[in-house]
Scaffold this active site. Structure first.
Site, PDB file in Angstrom:
ATOM      1  CG  ASP A 210     -29.046  37.389  -5.557  1.00 31.16           C
ATOM      2  OD1 ASP A 210     -29.121  38.242  -4.647  1.00 31.16           O
ATOM      3  OD2 ASP A 210     -28.042  36.691  -5.754  1.00 31.16           O
TER       4      ASP A 210
ATOM      5  CD  GLU B  49     -13.708  34.932  -1.443  1.00 34.24           C
ATOM      6  OE1 GLU B  49     -13.243  34.137  -2.285  1.00 34.24           O
ATOM      7  OE2 GLU B  49     -13.842  34.667  -0.237  1.00 34.24           O
TER       8      GLU B  49
ATOM      9  N   GLY C  35     -28.483  39.575   0.021  1.00 37.04           N
ATOM     10  CA  GLY C  35     -27.734  39.444   1.264  1.00 37.04           C
ATOM     11  C   GLY C  35     -27.088  40.737   1.707  1.00 37.04           C
TER      12      GLY C  35
ATOM     13  CE  LYS D  73     -32.781  34.067  -2.259  1.00 36.73           C
ATOM     14  NZ  LYS D  73     -31.910  33.585  -3.351  1.00 36.73           N
TER      15      LYS D  73
ATOM     16  CG  ASP E  97     -26.648  32.143  -6.666  1.00 40.25           C
ATOM     17  OD1 ASP E  97     -27.051  31.839  -5.522  1.00 40.25           O
ATOM     18  OD2 ASP E  97     -26.049  33.208  -6.915  1.00 40.25           O
TER      19      ASP E  97
END
Length: 1088
Positions: free
Chosen positions: A386, A499, A668, A732, A751
């Protein structure tokens, strides 16, 4: 006191179901969460202080369901005695005593005792190490203490702790919920309910409500399947609901094979016989070690069984060479010859080496959950990682924002405090991002000419905007679960890094979530939350404006996914009450994507914000399908977040490339963002112009492009993508399958809950210790405690070191076995006047050599540090494992060379410098006629002992010279001493074996009666010359290997692997359209 049989009560101490460790006025589910917090003296905002938590853990004990078995010394002792190798020694001892050879029997008994004692202490140490590692990999809990969110082992939770849980977490204790958003748990383990249970915070139930109906409580050991929640711990350890049935959960699986029955429940006699036979076979397999442990442990146990068979053959050869005459000396020699072929310490040394390796890994931020991963790490050819938090720091800051009808805002940080919204400047220009040349500003340019606009005060920006900036900030603040707050002059943040960065940006404009949702008269109130979903890549909230009672839906997420559900946007900054919304067009969508790509090309992660006012009177709750909420939205703008790469990521990626490991980034993020970071850390080549067009198109793909290809189409790609953007969990899994079809051995990071399938499918599943969910950790083989990509590389290096060391000590054991067998079997040709063989080594000498030269030196080899070029050679193949062609040839060469030198020393002493007489009955006792044989035997004994010990030093590096193991060293004549002194365990093991040789040779009676040799004088000259020849032969063999592998490499590639340019080594296969793996082009090459 109630009986334990009562289902509403726990099994121990009459504890009432639903009560706390220290009983409340009523069970927790029968009280409001405010009452529970009050009775437990808990703080629902700041949590307990650290001091109070320590006090309570002393009062209530640890949050555990009872002590595990831990390390059991008695079981270790039994395991040391009741194993196949020790039983063979016991059998040899019994044979010795049975035929009256009491001295030999006593020596074997001493060896057994020594093996058991040493093995016990080493195994005990290894078990203690593994036990501590199990505690490190135990579940953790996110708890708020002293206003700070922290992660602690679940065992440290106490009643009154404020705990946060989210999807994928395991509930660490029984908690009374105080806040829940779309929160569901799987309680099948406790209640048998197969469907997840939706929880409700404000409900209160009767005291006698059953566990399955207490919807305001989350139970220990259940898993969160949806949403997030916060709660107060009210019961821990055996006082939890799961504690009542802990004994049932801890029951061990039966080792008895079940009987196969017909549908009517009956079974024939043959089925019972089958079950009993299989059960017996399993028991024998466990005893022999061939069906327990890691794959390598099982393989070595099978090797030991093979060697046992060879040992029996050798014993028969001894008897056959003496015409099957069986005086006790021949029988004992046959037994000793058989023992010389059995590697008694092999499996024990392997276990200790692995335990020591896992301990070293902890120091490098890697926790091994599955020992088989230690063997697999050294073979990894591809890492799928990632980006966020692994290759990057995971500390995001908002760098830019674009609001249609307004312009572009750029944040310039002036301090190293990413959570402080008062630090930094904001520039504003009435242009779209794609119209700005972000890279054109230099230090010499005038401030007024800055293409990003002038630095503008916050209040000025707010006053200049009529409504659009306010609407954008409202969504940024409220479609957000992060908390940013100031305490004692310092700024703190809790939540997801993405965030937090957006919340800090909103807080710069005084639109902090806490300010608009807390207090006596909050401006907004949350109605429902739809958490981020990796499939739709959006999160949304429904908020109620407390003044107007209007309901609004606010959404943020991946740009393509958000604009796909937007039907309008604002083309100007109109005041409240004035509509500036226009219909979304394909042309404007392209404009949004162009602006997004501008941000992304700077390495920013770009999210879109959108919202809409919901129809009056419509009922929207968390049960409403999210597609009904996330539709007909108005696009409000973009925000770009920068997550800087970790300083150690680029060197770690380079180290992977030097080690022949390809690195793939599965993220992502937008392709441009991913591409920018991938180039920065070295995953993509900087010289892209050299890459052929068809390959370049495959190097960076989106998940939608990759998933649209069939398996056949993926296999026809010239190369598999190095970067997959907008990656979904299912992508994945497909990537792993594609790598496996190309014969690759891959490690995968993950994760989230949805990463579990890919972690299980990968050869090595790697979970994140800080940000990973409990579900992901349970599915993984190793856990990174610091979520750092560099730790993966450290784990691979450690895996290669362990693999190398196992190969070294197994080679040492087997080469020594061949040397002993060759010496003993060829020595059968020496016969005395009675026609019986005169043994070049006495049985006790053989047993002594086995004891002194095997166990401790092999352990020392297991503790060796990594060789200098361990990360500058391609991965090894697990198909061949440690038994490579080089290994097998080395084993035969070293074994035969030692045997030849030992036999030569015997022959020289007897025939060249002796009288040539082999005497009579020289296997039984000493006499003047046996003087020559006894001295020749002592010479051979000294040679074999020393050579077996010195071979361990020579095997520290299987190709480099013992005198030049550090190629960069300037200590040309003394470097070898520094190398042998560095591993002091191995040093003292060899020195100890070297020194103990002298008393064995010279102590009267002990030498002639027990070891069947006498002290030697000038014969040491033979020993020293043979030792010099031993080193010369081994060094010459290593030199020949180095020359051979260098020439082979040059014929194949023109260069050695380690001499190739990094880009040639890693991206060489990408410089042409044909796919050719680096492993197939570059064989294992020589070392200097």
């Amino acid at each position: 006191m109630s009986q334990p049989a009562d289902p509403e009560k726990a099994s121990g101490g009459g504890h009432i179901s639903g009560q706390s460790n220290k009983p409340l006025s009523r069970p927790a589910h029968a009280l409001s969460h405010q009452q529970v917090a009050h009775e437990l003296n808990a703080d629902t905002l700041s949590g307990l202080t650290a001091a109070e938590a320590q006090s309570r853990i002393k009062e209530f004990g640890r949050n555990e369901l009872g002590e595990g078995e831990g390390v059991q010394p008695l079981k270790i002792v039994i395991a040391q005695v009741a194993n196949a190798m020790t039983m063979v020694l016991i059998l040899a001892m019994a044979v010795s005593f049975g035929i009256g050879s009491h001295i030999e029997g006593a020596v074997v008994a001493f060896v057994i005792l020594l093996n058991v004692v040493v093995g016990f202490f080493q195994e005990y140490s290894a078990e203690k190490t593994m036990d501590s590692l199990r505690s490190l990999s135990s579940p953790t809990a996110s708890v708020i203490r002293g206003s700070e969110a922290t992660v602690v082992p679940s065992g440290e939770l106490v009643p009154g702790d404020l705990v946060e849980v989210k999807m994928g977490d395991t509930i660490p204790a029984d908690i009374r919920l105080i806040e829940a958003k779309n929160f569901e748990t799987d309680e099948a383990l406790l209640t048998g309910e197969s469907l997840p249970v939706r929880k409700r915070v404000d409900d209160v139930f009767d005291d006698n409500t059953g566990p399955g109906d207490r919807l305001n409580v989350a139970y220990s050991s259940s898993t969160v399947t949806k949403g997030r929640a916060k709660g107060i711990v009210f019961a821990t350890g055996t006082f939890t609901e799961i504690g009542a049935i802990a004994s049932a959960l801890n029951k061990k699986d039966s080792r008895v094979r079940p009987v196969k029955r017909k549908p009517n429940g009956k079974a024939g006699p043959h089925r019972y016989l089958e079950a009993y036979t299989l059960t017996l076979g399993d028991a024998v397999g466990r005893f022999l070690g061939v069906n327990v442990g890691t794959p390598l442990q099982r393989k070595l146990s099978k090797l030991a069984m093979l060697l046992f068979g060879i040992a029996v053959v050798c014993a028969i050869i001894v008897l056959g060479a003496n015409e099957m005459r069986t005086p006790k000396e021949v029988i004992i020699y046959a037994v000793a010859t058989g023992l010389s072929m059995i590697p008694a310490s092999l499996v024990v040394v392997l276990t200790i080496t692995m335990a020591a390796g896992t301990k070293r890994m902890v120091a490098r931020n890697v926790i091994v959950r599955n020992l088989k991963a230690l063997e697999a790490l050294g073979a990894v050819t591809d890492i799928c990682s990632d980006k966020t938090g692994t290759l990057t720091q995971g500390k995001m800051v908002a760098r830019g924002a674009w609001i249609p009808g307004m312009g572009t805002y750029t944040v310039e940080l002036t301090s190293s405090q990413p959570f402080n919204p008062t630090q930094g400047d904001i520039r504003f220009v009435q242009k779209q991002p794609h119209e700005i040349n972000f890279g054109s500003q230099s230090e010499k340019d005038d401030e007024s000419t800055n293409p990003k606009g002038p630095i503008t005060k916050i209040q000025q920006l707010l006053s200049d905007s009529k409504a659009r900036l306010h609407e954008f900030l409202t969504i940024a603040s409220l479609a957000n679960l992060a908390t940013v707050f100031e305490k004692d002059g310092d700024w703190h943040a809790r939540g997801d890094p993405t965030e937090i960065a957006i919340q800090v940006f909103a807080s710069r404009f005084n639109r902090n979530r806490l300010d608009v949702m807390n207090g006596d008269k909050p401006e907004w109130k949350e109605v429902a939350e739809f958490p981020f979903d990796s499939d739709v890549k959006r999160m949304s909230v429904i908020m109620e404006h407390t003044t107007t009672n209007e309901h609004w839906a606010f959404t943020k997420g991946a740009v393509e996914r958000v604009i796909g559900v937007c039907t309008r946007y604002c083309d100007s900054d109109a005041a409240d009450g004035e509509s500036s919304e226009v219909e979304m067009t394909d042309e404007f969508r392209q404009q949004i994507l162009r602006n997004m790509e501008t941000f992304a090309s700077q390495g920013l992660r770009v999210l879109a914000l959108a919202g809409r006012k919901l129809p009056a009177g419509a009922q929207f709750t968390e049960d409403t399908p999210r597609e009904q909420v996330e539709q007909d939205l108005t696009f409000r703008g973009l925000i770009g977040l920068y997550d800087p790469p970790r300083a150690e990521s680029a060197p770690a990626v380079r180290e992977c490339h030097e080690a022949g490991i390809s690195v793939h980034m599965l993220t992502g993020d937008h392709p441009e963002t991913a591409k920018a970071i991938a180039i920065e850390v070295g995953i993509l080549p900087k010289r892209m112009e050299r890459v052929s067009a068809d390959v370049a198109a495959c190097m960076v793909m989106t998940a939608s492009e990759f998933d649209a290809l069939s398996d056949e189409a993926v296999d026809k790609l010239p190369v598999l993508p190095l970067v997959i953007a907008r990656c979904a969990p299912s992508t994945k899994v497909r990537m792993i399958d594609a790598l496996h079809r190309r014969g690759k051995f891959c490690a995968m990071t993950g994760d989230g809950v949805n990463d579990s399938p890919s972690l299980k499918r990968a050869d090595v599943g790697i979970a994140m210790g800080e940000s990973g969910s409990d579900v992901a950790k349970d599915a993984s083989d190793i856990v990174l405690t610091d979520d750092n990509f560099a730790s993966i590389v450290a784990a691979i290096e450690e895996g290669r070191r362990i693999f190398d060391n196992i190969q070294k000590f197994v080679l040492h054991v087997l080469a020594e076995n061949i040397a002993q067998a060759g010496t003993l079997l060829i020595g059968l040709a020496f016969k005395d006047r009675s026609g019986l063989s005169v043994f070049p080594l006495a049985p006790v000498e053989i047993v002594w050599i086995i004891m002194v030269t095997s166990g401790l030196p092999d352990m020392g080899l297991g503790f060796e540090r990594a060789v200098p070029d361990i990360m500058r050679r391609p991965p090894q193949s697990l198909k061949t494992g440690i038994f490579t062609l080089e290994f097998c040839v080395d084993m035969v060469v070293y074994g035969l060379w030692i045997a030849a030198l030992c036999l030569a020393s015997f022959v020289l002493r007897v025939y060249a410098w002796g009288d040539g007489s082999l005497g009579e009955r020289c296997n039984e006792e000493y006499s003047e006629a046996c003087e020559t044989v006894f001295k020749a035997r002592a010479t051979t004994f000294a040679c074999l002992t020393w050579f077996a010990l010195f071979l361990a030093w020579e095997l520290v590096d299987m190709r480099r010279s013992f005198f030049r193991m550090q190629p960069g060293s300037t200590k040309y004549f003394t470097q070898w001493f520094h190398d042998v002194w560095r591993n002091q365990f191995l040093f003292w093991a060899i020195v100890g074996g070297f020194v103990t040789l002298f008393p064995v040779v010279y102590i009267p009676v002990l030498n002639t009666k027990v070891f069947k040799h006498v002290g030697i004088t000038w014969e040491w000259g033979i020993v020293f010359i043979a030792a010099g020849l031993f080193f010369a032969g081994v060094e010459l063999w290593k030199f020949g290997k180095r020359v051979y592998f260098r020439r082979t490499a040059k014929k194949t590639t023109g260069k050695q692997w380690k001499d190739l340019d990094i880009e040639e080594r890693v991206f060489g296969e990408y410089l042409s359209s044909g796919y050719e793996s680096s492993e197939s082009r570059l064989p294992d090459t020589g070392r200097d």
